[in-house]
Structure formats: C-alpha cells, structure tokens
Design a protein around this motif. Structure first.
Motif, mmCIF file in Angstrom:
data_model
loop_
_atom_site.group_PDB
_atom_site.id
_atom_site.type_symbol
_atom_site.label_atom_id
_atom_site.label_comp_id
_atom_site.label_asym_id
_atom_site.label_seq_id
_atom_site.Cartn_x
_atom_site.Cartn_y
_atom_site.Cartn_z
ATOM 1 N N LYS A 49 46.224 76.739 51.995
ATOM 2 C CA LYS A 49 45.498 77.353 50.868
ATOM 3 C C LYS A 49 46.434 78.112 49.924
ATOM 4 N N LEU A 50 47.648 77.612 49.801
ATOM 5 C CA LEU A 50 48.637 78.194 48.889
ATOM 6 C C LEU A 50 48.861 77.237 47.726
ATOM 7 N N ALA A 51 47.788 76.914 47.023
ATOM 8 C CA ALA A 51 47.856 75.890 45.985
ATOM 9 C C ALA A 51 48.789 76.270 44.840
ATOM 10 N N SER A 52 48.843 77.546 44.490
ATOM 11 C CA SER A 52 49.722 77.949 43.391
ATOM 12 C C SER A 52 51.189 77.732 43.762
ATOM 13 N N TRP A 53 51.556 78.048 44.995
ATOM 14 C CA TRP A 53 52.920 77.797 45.452
ATOM 15 C C TRP A 53 53.190 76.297 45.500
ATOM 16 N N ALA A 54 52.187 75.532 45.938
ATOM 17 C CA ALA A 54 52.349 74.075 45.952
ATOM 18 C C ALA A 54 52.620 73.563 44.550
ATOM 19 N N SER A 55 51.901 74.107 43.578
ATOM 20 C CA SER A 55 52.073 73.684 42.187
ATOM 21 C C SER A 55 53.494 73.950 41.701
ATOM 22 N N VAL A 56 54.057 75.114 42.054
ATOM 23 C CA VAL A 56 55.426 75.432 41.635
ATOM 24 C C VAL A 56 56.410 74.462 42.282
ATOM 25 N N ALA A 57 56.216 74.174 43.569
ATOM 26 C CA ALA A 57 57.104 73.230 44.262
ATOM 27 C C ALA A 57 57.062 71.863 43.593
ATOM 28 N N LEU A 58 55.872 71.430 43.195
ATOM 29 C CA LEU A 58 55.733 70.118 42.567
ATOM 30 C C LEU A 58 56.363 70.090 41.177
ATOM 31 N N MET A 59 56.261 71.188 40.466
ATOM 32 C CA MET A 59 56.920 71.237 39.157
ATOM 33 C C MET A 59 58.441 71.199 39.308
ATOM 34 N N CYS A 60 58.951 71.833 40.366
ATOM 35 C CA CYS A 60 60.392 71.753 40.638
ATOM 36 C C CYS A 60 60.791 70.322 40.987
ATOM 37 N N ALA A 61 59.904 69.617 41.693
ATOM 38 C CA ALA A 61 60.177 68.213 42.016
ATOM 39 C C ALA A 61 60.233 67.380 40.743
ATOM 40 N N GLN A 62 59.342 67.661 39.813
ATOM 41 C CA GLN A 62 59.342 66.933 38.543
ATOM 42 C C GLN A 62 60.604 67.223 37.734
ATOM 43 N N GLU A 63 61.071 68.459 37.805
ATOM 44 C CA GLU A 63 62.307 68.800 37.099
ATOM 45 C C GLU A 63 63.497 68.076 37.711
ATOM 46 N N GLU A 64 63.475 67.925 39.029
ATOM 47 C CA GLU A 64 64.571 67.240 39.707
ATOM 48 C C GLU A 64 64.586 65.757 39.374
ATOM 49 N N VAL A 65 63.397 65.150 39.398
ATOM 50 C CA VAL A 65 63.276 63.714 39.090
ATOM 51 C C VAL A 65 62.101 63.552 38.123
ATOM 52 N N PRO A 66 62.336 63.622 36.816
ATOM 53 C CA PRO A 66 61.244 63.471 35.843
ATOM 54 C C PRO A 66 60.470 62.177 36.082
ATOM 55 N N GLY A 67 59.143 62.304 36.117
ATOM 56 C CA GLY A 67 58.303 61.140 36.355
ATOM 57 C C GLY A 67 58.154 60.778 37.819
ATOM 58 N N HIS A 68 58.656 61.613 38.720
ATOM 59 C CA HIS A 68 58.525 61.372 40.166
ATOM 60 C C HIS A 68 57.054 61.175 40.507
ATOM 61 N N SER A 69 56.721 60.016 41.032
ATOM 62 C CA SER A 69 55.316 59.606 41.115
ATOM 63 C C SER A 69 54.488 60.446 42.079
ATOM 64 N N LEU A 70 55.011 60.739 43.275
ATOM 65 C CA LEU A 70 54.210 61.483 44.245
ATOM 66 C C LEU A 70 53.887 62.880 43.734
ATOM 67 N N SER A 71 54.875 63.620 43.257
ATOM 68 C CA SER A 71 54.610 64.970 42.769
ATOM 69 C C SER A 71 53.690 64.949 41.553
ATOM 70 N N GLU A 72 53.795 63.924 40.744
ATOM 71 C CA GLU A 72 52.931 63.799 39.573
ATOM 72 C C GLU A 72 51.477 63.631 39.976
ATOM 73 N N VAL A 73 51.241 62.756 40.958
ATOM 74 C CA VAL A 73 49.874 62.526 41.442
ATOM 75 C C VAL A 73 49.319 63.780 42.104
ATOM 76 N N LEU A 74 50.123 64.432 42.917
ATOM 77 C CA LEU A 74 49.671 65.641 43.603
ATOM 78 C C LEU A 74 49.337 66.754 42.613
ATOM 79 N N LEU A 75 50.149 66.898 41.581
ATOM 80 C CA LEU A 75 49.867 67.916 40.559
ATOM 81 C C LEU A 75 48.530 67.650 39.868
ATOM 82 N N GLU A 76 48.282 66.396 39.559
ATOM 83 C CA GLU A 76 47.025 66.055 38.885
ATOM 84 C C GLU A 76 45.824 66.371 39.779
ATOM 85 N N LEU A 77 45.929 66.064 41.065
ATOM 86 C CA LEU A 77 44.844 66.382 41.991
ATOM 87 C C LEU A 77 44.627 67.892 42.083
#
Length: 378
Positions: A320-348
């Motif tokens: 139940k730490l969705a805000s922290w999850a969101s930050v981790a996923l944004m860092c993943a996107q910064e590392e690999v722009p367009g990274h598909s898994l983090s992109e899908v997870l962020l949208e959900l």
C-alpha cells in the motif's frame, strides 16, 4: 511536476474527506514527502450523489510551474470527479511567486469556461497545528448553505501522523521524507569510488550471463530453470532491513554475500521473460526481495535497473505504498525512456487499478513459469 496514483477502490476509506484540516494533513502521507514552496491540487471523487467524497489523485508543482497543473488536469480521467481543491504552500505568502501561482490556479477553467478549482488555501508548511486560510473559493454564505463550517475558511492543520494516509508508511517504520528530492534519492545509483566503471562492468557481465541463460533454455532447460530458481531463492535470503530503510540501504555485497547470486539475479532481470519469473518472489517476500531489488537497481544500469525498480514497485503496491511505487517507476522511465513494464504499471496506478496491477503481475509470473516448465518437459 508530480502526480500521485489514484486510490484503489478497496482503499477509498483511507482518502475519506473530513475537511481542510484533515485533507491538508493527509498530503505528506499521500506524496511520501513534505511539499515545500508548492502548488497542489487535490481531486475529490464521489461514486454517487449520496456517497461520501474521497481523495483522488494529487497533483503538485513548484510554485513557478503552477501552470503545468492545468495540463495534468486535462489529461486526468474525470469520471466521478466532484471538484478540485488547491493548496499553496509557501513561507512567503505575500511574494510575487505566490500571487502568480494563485492567479494561475484561479484561472484554470474547463472547456466551457467554468472554474476548475473550487477553493484554494494557503499554508506556510504542512505540519500539525500550522494555520491555514482560504485564498479564494465559496463565500461564507455559500459555505453555510452547503452545511460547511468555518473551518473551510480558516483553521489549523490536524495531526499529520494520525492521518489514515500515514498508516502504510508507519507500518514500515517510516515517515514522509523532508522533500521530494529525498524521495527520489532513495532510488539513486550507488555512489562508490569508481561507481560508473563498476556499474558498466557489472551490467555487461549480467547481460552476457543473461544471453547464455536464454540459450540454455533451448539446449539445457533443466539447468536454466535451476538458475532462475536460484535467483528467486537469492532474493528470499537478503537481510530484512525494512522496506523503506533509507539510512541502511544494502550494498550489493550485503544483499548478496555470494557474488554470483547478484549476477544471476541481474541476468534474470535483463530479460523480459526471465524477469517475470521473479514477480511471485517479490510479492511473497516484499521486504527481503525489495531490499535485493533495490540493491540491484542501485548497482546496475539500463534495462536491469529499470526492471528491478519495476518489480520493487509491484512489491510496494502490495504494501500500500503506491506513491513510492510511482516514484520508482518514474525513475525506471528515466533510466530507459519508454520502458514498457514501468509504463504500464504507472498507467494502472494513475487509474487506481491496484488490484488489477497485482493480479496481472501474478498471472504473468505464473504463465511464464508454466511456459518455461513446459519447455523443460518437452
């Protein structure tokens, strides 16, 4: 510009609205840090006309970028939206920056020209007992007619720690970070003497091992499955230091005393199919696996880091730490722009589909194990 995930349907009581004193106090728990010199817009949602209002997505921008919030609102699904409320956080309430930000918020309008922000308060900081006051919004007579008390005009912020939004953080022995940069710093690559050279070398070796592992799925599937299982096992033996233990983040050697197990885990994270095999372990052992995944994310680069952050985020959603999850996923996107898994997870996350996210992750993991074990049987 920050946008928090929407509350999932099963957690809406966490975001129940009681008044300005409470929902302002709830913001550090929602954002994961104490916002400073910020313009914040809270989306209020309502399932039906007779149902309670609850907090939806929260949008935050630095005061000098308050206009960006309008673009985010336009991209936000408006189903069930009852209203938008704003908070300006600044220790200098009479500054030109505050006046400009307030005007930007006041001017936000829907396509029909109707004001989007229904009320806006100022507060010097979000801390228990700090006074707040209404900057623009309904007149006192309108508030009275709506059955809203004087606390909608002015009051003091309620206890931050006692807000329901703090419960997931407190359950992990953590509190909100002092500011946004502290939150992002949690996921920064490890800093050592030759960190860039070390990380590149580690990453190259892991990619090479991953290629050999994929080849072995064809030539010796039993041995390949044993290696993937070893990666899963390695994540369950990482020391349990607490999911958000910022001051005691494990280095690679502490997380994986047997160096080859770090490389095996990173090799699995270098490949989409093999990565999915680790999801169940991350969900079943979120604290230990989370510490291991964070160590990998800090020690490796590229897709390995992005995938490690994505699996860490899945474990965070379960806690139940969705805000922290969101930050981790944004860092993943910064590392690999367009990274598909983090992109899908962020949208959900942005749509509050927390249960769907976890269920899909579990199904994907089970399906991948079934596929690989089928290869082994054949």
């Amino acid at each position: 510009m920050t946008q928090t995930p929407q509350y999932s349907s099963e957690n809406r009581s966490t975001g129940a609205l009681f008044g300005p004193a409470d929902f302002i106090a709830a913001l550090p728990g929602i954002l994961g840090y104490y916002p400073q010199e910020s313009a914040i817009v809270v989306c209020l949602l309502q399932d039906d006309l007779d149902g309670p209002a609850y907090l939806g997505p929260v949008m935050r921008a630095d005061l000098c970028h308050a206009s960006r919030i309008g673009d985010t609102i336009k991209a936000t699904p408006l189903d069930g939206v009852m209203s938008f409320l704003a908070i300006v956080v600044s220790r200098v309430p009479n500054s030109q920056l505050v006046r400009d930000a307030t005007e930007e918020l006041y001017a936000l309008a829907d396509p029909d020209g109707r004001a989007l922000i229904h009320a806006c308060w100022h507060v010097s900081e979000i801390a228990s007992g700090t006074p707040y006051c209404l900057m623009f919004g309904p007149a006192p007579a309108e508030l009275l007619e709506a059955g809203l008390g004087e606390d909608w005009l002015t009051g003091i912020i309620a206890s931050v720690v006692s807000q329901p939004t703090m419960a997931p953080l407190l359950a992990q022995g953590a509190l909100p970070e002092l500011d946004r940069e502290d939150t992002r710093a949690f996921f920064e690559p490890a800093a050592t003497g030759g960190e860039e050279t070390d990380a590149v070398a580690l990453t190259r070796r892991a990619y090479a091992r991953s290629r050999r592992l994929r080849d072995r799925l064809e030539t010796d599937p039993r041995a390949a499955l044993e290696e993937i299982a070893r990666a899963c096992k390695a994540l369950t033996t990482v020391p349990d230091i607490g999911f958000l233990a910022a001051d005691t983040k494990l280095g690679m050697r502490e997380a994986f005393p047997i160096a080859v197990e770090a490389e095996i885990t990173a090799a699995a994270l270098a490949d989409r199919r093999l990565r999915d095999c680790l999801v169940a372990t991350a969900l079943e052992h979120p604290h230990r696996a989370g510490a291991g995944l964070l160590a990998v994310a800090r020690g490796y680069r590229g897709v390995i880091r992005a995938n490690a952050l994505s699996l860490w985020a899945i474990a965070a959603v379960q806690l139940k730490l969705a805000s922290w999850a969101s930050v981790a996923l944004m860092c993943a996107q910064e590392e690999v722009p367009g990274h598909s898994l983090s992109e899908v997870l962020l949208e959900l996350l942005r749509h509050g589909e927390h249960t769907s996210l976890l269920h899909s992750a579990e199904l994907g993991c089970a399906a991948m194990w079934e596929e690989l074990e089928g290869v082994n049987r054949s």
